[in-house]
Design an enzyme around this catalytic site. Structure first.
Site, PDB file in Angstrom:
ATOM      1  NE  ARG A   1       7.052  -0.140  10.308  1.00 26.98           N
ATOM      2  CZ  ARG A   1       5.842  -0.148   9.748  1.00 26.98           C
ATOM      3  NH1 ARG A   1       5.674   0.404   8.542  1.00 26.98           N
ATOM      4  NH2 ARG A   1       4.810  -0.690  10.345  1.00 26.98           N
TER       5      ARG A   1
ATOM      6  NE  ARG B   1      -3.598  -1.244  10.350  1.00 30.66           N
ATOM      7  CZ  ARG B   1      -2.519  -0.701   9.764  1.00 30.66           C
ATOM      8  NH1 ARG B   1      -2.552   0.521   9.305  1.00 30.66           N
ATOM      9  NH2 ARG B   1      -1.417  -1.406   9.634  1.00 30.66           N
TER      10      ARG B   1
ATOM     11  NE  ARG C   1       7.772  -2.344   6.220  1.00 30.89           N
ATOM     12  CZ  ARG C   1       6.452  -2.214   6.409  1.00 30.89           C
ATOM     13  NH1 ARG C   1       5.679  -1.772   5.440  1.00 30.89           N
ATOM     14  NH2 ARG C   1       5.911  -2.565   7.541  1.00 30.89           N
TER      15      ARG C   1
ATOM     16  CE  LYS D   1      -1.960  -1.134   3.897  1.00 33.50           C
ATOM     17  NZ  LYS D   1      -1.177  -2.372   4.178  1.00 33.50           N
TER      18      LYS D   1
ATOM     19  NE  ARG E   1       2.764  -4.716  11.506  1.00 30.01           N
ATOM     20  CZ  ARG E   1       3.768  -4.475  10.672  1.00 30.01           C
ATOM     21  NH1 ARG E   1       4.960  -5.017  10.894  1.00 30.01           N
ATOM     22  NH2 ARG E   1       3.584  -3.695   9.642  1.00 30.01           N
TER      23      ARG E   1
END
Ligand code: ADP
Ligand code: AMP
Length: 225
Positions: free
Chosen positions: A166, A94, A133, A19, A177
């Site tokens: 992160r 969300r 990531r 996204k 998550r």
């Protein structure tokens, strides 16, 4: 993209679906502002605001920050002048509560959501994406060690900033998550489907292929082409 009224797009998909990557690429092309609730929380955290410190306890566990504060933060951001042409929402809403608050806010301005593209990606791929990531500490640009590496290791192509991992991209937090996504966020697919706003895009394809599929769907929704 020239349009007489502001356009509102909601990118739906599990963490790691792409996204943020897509929203960042499309914002200039479409003349819309990317608004990422996750980025707003991280900015607050960096600036040590009360909201940032509150959010941290949820983010660290991979849980959702309570609706009330999240809705207020995003609504405030969307009132700023750089959102006048419209917004690509990434990571918000969300929950169903957030989705109906967003609808009410837009309705009060005589606006509405134009499209809610859903990016679908397998769990194995999501885990590989999130654990690899890397994010720029300075400008927030997103990379992947293998799938989308920067030209120079650990250095942002866009601004030369340092890349970091992160803390919520650890395997353990990523698993939670995903669980939270399926339980609390995936009902939004039904919510937007019922309004005729969804379009399903295979987010497992290469970044540029996903980008073109999104662009085609968005142009059709906004201009009927
Ligand atoms: P989200 O905002 O949905 O959580 P991101 O845009 O941050 O997801 O993407 C998660 C990770 O996957 C990043 O490291 C990004 O570089 C990488 N990525 C994004 N899209 C693709 C893709 N189509 N193929 C491979 N890797 C991708
Ligand atoms: P993201 O950058 O979208 O992966 O979000 C990182 C974290 O920020 C999430 O795991 C949540 O803890 C929090 N967060 C981001 N957006 C929301 C939202 N719309 N509602 C609640 N929590 C959010």
């Amino acid at each position: 993209m020239s349009s007489t009224h502001p356009a509102y797009l909601v990118f739906i998909g599990p963490p790691g679906a792409g996204k943020g990557t897509q929203a960042a690429m499309l914002e200039k092309k479409l003349g819309l502002k990317q608004v990422s609730s996750g980025d707003l929380f991280r900015e607050n955290l960096k600036n040590q605001t009360e909201l940032g410190l509150l959010a941290k306890s949820y983010i660290d566990r991979g849980e959702l920050v309570p609706d009330e504060v999240t809705i207020r933060m995003v609504q405030d951001r969307m009132q700023r002048p750089d959102c006048d042409q419209g917004v690509i929402l990434d990571g918000f809403p969300r929950t169903l509560e957030q989705a109906s608050a967003l609808d009410a806010m837009l309705a009060s301005q005589g606006s509405k959501i134009d499209l809610a593209p859903v990016l679908t990606v397998s769990d194995d791929e999501l885990i590989a994406r999130l654990t690899g990531r890397r994010v720029c500490r300075n400008c927030g640009a997103t990379y992947h060690m293998i799938f989308n590496p920067p030209r120079v290791e650990d250095v942002c192509d866009a601004c030369g900033g340092e890349l970091y991992q992160r803390s919520d991209d650890s395997l353990e937090t990523v698993r939670n998550r995903l669980y939270v996504y399926y339980k609390q966020t995936s009902p939004l697919i039904g919510y937007y489907y019922a309004k005729g706003l969804t379009t399903f895009i295979d987010g497992g394809q290469a970044i540029d292929v996903v980008k073109q599929a999104l662009l085609d769907a968005i142009q059709t929704a906004l201009h009927g082409k």
